[in-house]
Design an enzyme around this catalytic site. Sequence first.
Site, PDB file in Angstrom:
ATOM      1  CB  SER A   1      -8.151   0.380   5.562  1.00  0.00           C
ATOM      2  OG  SER A   1      -8.931   1.532   5.682  1.00  0.00           O
TER       3      SER A   1
ATOM      4  CE  LYS B   1      -3.728   2.035   2.802  1.00  0.00           C
ATOM      5  NZ  LYS B   1      -4.628   1.794   3.953  1.00  0.00           N
TER       6      LYS B   1
ATOM      7  CB  SER C   1      -7.892   3.334   2.761  1.00  0.00           C
ATOM      8  OG  SER C   1      -7.030   2.807   3.768  1.00  0.00           O
TER       9      SER C   1
END
Lengths: 463, 65
Positions: free
Chosen positions: A179, A80, A155
């Site tokens: 997330s 990420k 996310s």
Amino acid sequence: MALEFPPTIADAARDIAAGTLSPVDLVELCLARIAQFDPGLRSYLLVRADEARREARAAADEIRRGLLRGKLHGIPIALKDAIDTAGVRTTIGSRVFADRVPTHDAELVARLKRAGAIILGKLECHEFCLGGPALDAFAPPARNPWNIEVYAGGSSSGAGVAIAAGLCLGAIGTDTGGSVRIPAAFNGISGHKPTYGLVSNHGIHPLSQSLDHPGPMAWTSEDCALMLAAIMGADPKDRATHGVQARGALMPLDARLAGLRIGVIRNFSDGPDLGTPEVNASLDAAATELGGLGAKVTTLKLPDLWEYTACNSVIMSSEAFMNNAPWLRATPDRVSSFTRGRMFLGAFLRAEDYLEAQRLRRSLIRATRDAMRDVDAIICAGMLAPPPPVTSMQKFYYLRRPLITAPFNLTGMPALSVCSGFDSSGLPLAIQIAARPLDDAICLRIGHAYERATPWRGRRPSL
Amino acid sequence: MPDSPLPLETFRAQAKSLGLTIAEPELLELHAAHGDLAALLQRIHAHPGAAAELWPESIVEAWEG
């Protein structure tokens, strides 16, 4: 090379150790798939193609010389883009940091590299891990490979998409309210939010320090366990990790569930304005399956999901604004409308609100602990509804519906999301498996047993 | 959708005092969301027993934890 789709990390590690699979071929396969499919899926913000090829050749050479470091040696993993990588741009999904190149690796990246993993690239994430899916963001939202019109979750969106589409073998996301587990659920993969403090947050952009958890995402729970084993452990640079040590061995995962006591939490999803009938049917079917595997399954009631959600939202909003206030005040026009609105809302919270939320948090932890007195683990729905169309997402939806992933951020419990089937429109369903803090191995063991006993790991999105 | 406990003009003044630059349509949207936030806060402030919880739990935890 005969491979058309990347194998699981466990299978690839076995073949690499046996000398029948080369990290070079594995990286080439992932790069070829990224070139073919990612223009439509947008899961990567940056691909380290040349560097990954070079590192794969070095790994292959090391392994040929009998210097196999472990099961992640030569395995392509992506991160990420909120996780710092030395010398590699890390944007946190924002124009504000579009040119930011960290000088140091996050602690978990350093550990992955020491384990021999090959960092394939950086994955799309909601701006500052909060502001998405925003169509006016620096990076447009990654697209769900099961249906590109629906939300891929966030996310850690790029991580969920890249795993489901076979564009890497493993990924690391971060989870403050869900997330890791939301994109895991919406993309039909496995995602584990570890016990709070089990994995260092050092070198990861903070959204909400008391709720942030980095965690592995992969096609299977076993692969999540392999990655977690490499990245967990005390880090002098993150005080939250001090004294936090997982109970029981993560690997090899025991697939036997006989004697394990599992509580089914139906009150999170079964009620007005909560889970859909398909979500609840999937939870019931999973409970039956686990009972059939030898676990003792009972129904358990936890406090109202709204209590956890309210607490999580207030703490997260306060801490998130505090962490990002300088650039939000100085250059609000450089962030997306979603980010601006969600972050600004935290500015209106008072000290009294934040402290009361932290006090209620402690009450909820005690209530959860007491309710779990007679079980080893709990299961609940992964999400309350299927992913909505990505263009229909409202800026403040998370204040208007309870969030079924939030209880485990608030309590710091380990929680694993695994695919539990598909709904009538062909989109993945999921359950969460949670346990007491430090019992990550129990979650992963249950997930592993469940995945082996059900057919869901045999179905991939058609690209 | 619950109303914000702050009248719009008070909310606007508070946003300014907090150093937030917000265009009018977004301010209206934020004011509406402030009502949702207030509803969450009501749950937190009304929770029986929560006020008795200390945070942090002890000076030992704060100093040595």
